[in-house]
Design an enzyme around this catalytic site. Sequence first.
Site, PDB file in Angstrom:
ATOM      1  N   CYS A  31       0.836  -1.209   0.000  1.00 25.67           N
ATOM      2  CA  CYS A  31       0.000   0.000   0.000  1.00 25.67           C
ATOM      3  C   CYS A  31       0.872   1.261   0.000  1.00 25.67           C
ATOM      4  CB  CYS A  31      -0.904  -0.045   1.228  1.00 25.67           C
ATOM      5  SG  CYS A  31      -1.755   1.482   1.624  1.00 25.67           S
ATOM      6  N   CYS A  34       0.134   3.743   2.752  1.00 23.34           N
ATOM      7  CA  CYS A  34       0.601   3.182   4.026  1.00 23.34           C
ATOM      8  C   CYS A  34       2.100   3.434   4.204  1.00 23.34           C
ATOM      9  CB  CYS A  34       0.345   1.677   4.094  1.00 23.34           C
ATOM     10  SG  CYS A  34      -1.384   1.201   4.023  1.00 23.34           S
TER      11      CYS A  34
END
Length: 106
Positions: A31, A34
């Site tokens: 991600c 993230c």
Amino acid sequence: MAAKAITQDTFDDIINSSDKPVLVDFWASWCGPCRALSPIIEEIANEMPSELAVYKCNVEDEQDLAMRFQVMSIPTLILFKGGKAVHTMVGSAPKARILAELREYL
């Protein structure tokens, strides 16, 4: 104090026994947002160890925890206080905004 990993096996004990609020970062290695948020979470963990316990939960490894807290998008930050989820933030955000939202609960 760097953010520590939290798992299904350790989650309830950590959340229920902490004498300070616990911030859990639900994330995954693939991600992009993230990965962008990760250094901010580490800074918060290092700068606020007396006010806040910070943990990271890899949703790929801990799918049951992600489902338990209805994490549909990552990154998701959930703040726990007294063993209960009190605030959720979804998506990446600047450090100042994260801190402003957290301070309401500290």
